[in-house]
Design an enzyme around this catalytic site. Structure first.
Site, mmCIF file in Angstrom:
data_model
loop_
_atom_site.group_PDB
_atom_site.id
_atom_site.type_symbol
_atom_site.label_atom_id
_atom_site.label_comp_id
_atom_site.label_asym_id
_atom_site.label_seq_id
_atom_site.Cartn_x
_atom_site.Cartn_y
_atom_site.Cartn_z
ATOM 1 N N CYS A 181 0.854 -1.185 0.000
ATOM 2 C CA CYS A 181 0.000 0.000 0.000
ATOM 3 C C CYS A 181 0.891 1.236 0.000
ATOM 4 O O CYS A 181 2.080 1.158 0.283
ATOM 5 C CB CYS A 181 -0.853 0.061 1.261
ATOM 6 S SG CYS A 181 -1.925 -1.356 1.476
ATOM 7 N N GLY A 231 -0.449 0.407 -5.060
ATOM 8 C CA GLY A 231 -1.774 -0.171 -4.828
ATOM 9 C C GLY A 231 -2.777 0.437 -5.770
ATOM 10 O O GLY A 231 -2.940 1.657 -5.803
ATOM 11 N N ASN A 289 0.308 1.098 5.972
ATOM 12 C CA ASN A 289 1.058 0.324 4.985
ATOM 13 C C ASN A 289 1.752 -0.787 5.752
ATOM 14 O O ASN A 289 2.615 -0.515 6.587
ATOM 15 C CB ASN A 289 2.077 1.235 4.298
ATOM 16 C CG ASN A 289 3.026 0.489 3.373
ATOM 17 O OD1 ASN A 289 4.080 0.996 3.043
ATOM 18 N ND2 ASN A 289 2.679 -0.700 2.948
ATOM 19 N N GLY A 290 1.358 -2.023 5.496
ATOM 20 C CA GLY A 290 1.999 -3.124 6.205
ATOM 21 C C GLY A 290 1.022 -4.241 6.467
ATOM 22 O O GLY A 290 -0.019 -4.342 5.826
ATOM 23 N N TYR A 295 12.162 -3.984 -6.254
ATOM 24 C CA TYR A 295 11.007 -3.857 -7.137
ATOM 25 C C TYR A 295 9.956 -2.847 -6.699
ATOM 26 O O TYR A 295 9.429 -2.105 -7.522
ATOM 27 C CB TYR A 295 10.336 -5.238 -7.286
ATOM 28 C CG TYR A 295 9.096 -5.238 -8.135
ATOM 29 C CD1 TYR A 295 9.157 -4.966 -9.497
ATOM 30 C CD2 TYR A 295 7.847 -5.496 -7.572
ATOM 31 C CE1 TYR A 295 8.005 -4.956 -10.273
ATOM 32 C CE2 TYR A 295 6.700 -5.487 -8.347
ATOM 33 C CZ TYR A 295 6.778 -5.217 -9.696
ATOM 34 O OH TYR A 295 5.650 -5.204 -10.458
#
Ligand code: SF4
Length: 482
Positions: A16, A42, A117-118, A257
């Site tokens: 995210c 996302g 985020n996580g 990436y």
């Protein structure tokens, strides 16, 4: 069936992206712009919550920022000088609007909005306990567990209640929390997921990546430190470190990436690190060839590094079309297979009769690698050597990255030689974990690794209470050739 990028379907999916700002007129507009720069993290849903000093306002939607947050009526309904936002790809909880963040609740002390985020690796256990105590959940997102822990905390201030909640969770989280007391940014003690801080005039900004600061003309100040909570309000910016100090383990895959190459992560240019990875790969697994060809777009920086270090010319042997719609309808398998060629096509005039080194960032299921190698062969390539800018992905991620179950990871099932045969490449090689750390400018400390590299090594930096999968690090060869 809907498709996105046929090559990207066989990648680990970014988790995210989050963005927040305190102290700017039309704060929500800045959030929308910042999230636009984080869209690669996302694409399933997006949301923005603003606070105008008296009321919270929220808009959440399925799909991209563009098309949802570029409409005047939507942005006018998000007033205020502080706002947070989120772009989502579901990692826990099913897809659907109720799981799109920021999540919001009216608590006894006032409104509470949170964007994460996580992934919390003990969320299910905590949720069961909270359920038994009477909590009623509105979503299946692990982030909602944090809201319920805050709601049931005995502490008095927003900051203390949040700290109390976070001391009960395990896993990876970078959070933005909006309350009437101010904007709070925080990063888990290991700093697994990124979070940076910036400045635009008098406004303070937090974002998953520096590229989101760049697009709004903000200045990068610093990373939010692992285990740090930063509170921003009318009294200024204050930093708190309520957790026991541990050695940080930021996610190494951000460099491989996830992050955009024009971002700076952990103080390092993502683009430069990717070029270094390519250079290391050329030294570890040299090959005689006519051209170095990247798998676009993520393989490009590593391919440049491979080319510069090896002296083999860099060429665009695969051309990407930028005009394939995200919702291209593919009614049959036959037509679905065409999708690969619609998005990416071999540059036959270049590759015909040539020995090609293909550079890609990772192999997950291997389905894409099979198609790309075949595409090169169909275009007349004499030899196709595949070089991968990460070690074999042999383990699942439990920290906010969508990974297939371990049984579907090609490298968890096969030796590198068996993968080479399956992919039908003339040779196949992955960068070693040591080479990856060298590309980052360090040497891996096997006793105390400086980063999370668990998807390659199985060395998870936290307990995984909710997960029963037994992982063990492999020690297979990284190179295979015909
Ligand atoms: Fe990143 Fe892999 Fe660790 Fe997940 S397991 S946080 S993708 S390094």
């Amino acid at each position: 069936m809907l498709t996105t990028n046929p090559f990207d379907d066989d990648k680990l999916r970014e988790e995210c992206g989050i963005f927040g700002i305190w102290g700017a007129d039309n704060a929500a507009s800045f959030v929308a712009l910042g999230l636009h720069a984080l869209q690669h993290r996302g694409q399933e849903g997006a949301g923005v919550t603003s606070f105008d000093g008296a009321h919270f306002h929220s808009h959440r939607a399925m799909g991209h920022i563009a098309g949802n947050f570029d409409r005047d009526e939507v942005m006018r309904a998000l007033p205020g000088r502080t706002a947070i936002g989120h772009v989502r790809y579901s990692t826990t909880g099913e897809s659907g609007l109720r799981n799109v963040q920021p999540l919001f609740a009216e608590l006894a002390e006032g409104g509470f909005a949170v964007a994460q985020n996580g992934n919390l690796s003990n969320a299910m256990k905590l949720r069961r306990t909270l359920n038994r105590r009477g909590s009623i959940f509105q979503s299946t997102s692990d982030t909602e567990v944090i809201i319920h822990l805050v709601a049931t905390s005995n502490h008095t201030t927003s900051l203390d209640r949040l700290t109390d909640a976070l001391k009960q969770v395990e896993g990876a989280y970078s959070l933005l929390v909006l309350t009437p007391d101010g904007l709070i940014a925080c990063r888990d003690p290991l700093g697994i997921r990124p979070l940076v801080m910036g400045k635009l005039g008098e406004a303070t900004i937090f974002a998953s990546e520096t590229v989101a600061l760049d697009v709004i003309g903000a200045t990068f100040l610093r990373d939010v430190e692992p285990g740090e909570l930063v509170l921003v309000n009318g009294s200024g910016i204050r930093s708190f470190r309520p957790f026991a100090k541990v050695e940080p383990r930021p996610c190494v895959f951000e460099h491989v990436y996830f992050s955009r190459p024009d971002s700076v992560a952990d103080g390092k240019s993502v683009y430069e690190v990717r070029k270094n990875i390519g250079a290391e790969l050329s030294r570890e697994a040299p090959v005689e060839a006519d051209y170095v060809v990247p798998v676009p777009d993520s393989g490009v920086p590593a391919a440049i590094g491979f080319s510069q270090a090896s002296g083999i010319p860099f060429e665009l042997g695969i051309i990407r079309s930028h005009y394939v719609g995200r919702t291209f309808i593919q009614p049959s398998q036959e037509v679905r297979n065409l999708g690969v060629k619609l998005k990416h096509n071999a540059n036959s005039a270049l590759v015909h009769g040539k020995r090609i080194v293909l550079i890609d960032d990772s192999i997950v299921r291997g389905t894409t690698s099979v198609k790309i190698v075949q595409m090169m062969r169909d275009a007349g390539a004499r030899e196709v050597h595949l070089r991968i800018a990460s070690p074999p992905t042999r383990h699942s991620c439990f920290y906010g990255v969508d990974t297939p179950e371990r049984a579907k990871l090609l490298a968890a099932q096969m030796s590198v030689e068996a993968m080479r045969d399956y992919i039908n490449a003339d040779s196949l090689a992955f960068i070693s974990i040591e080479g990856l750390y060298r590309a980052l400018g360090s040497e891996r400390n096997d006793q105390q690794p400086q980063r999370c590299d668990a998807c390659f090594t199985g060395d998870y930096p936290t307990s995984l209470t909710d997960f029963t999968e037994k992982e063990s690090a492999g020690s297979l060869s990284l190179v295979a050739s015909r």
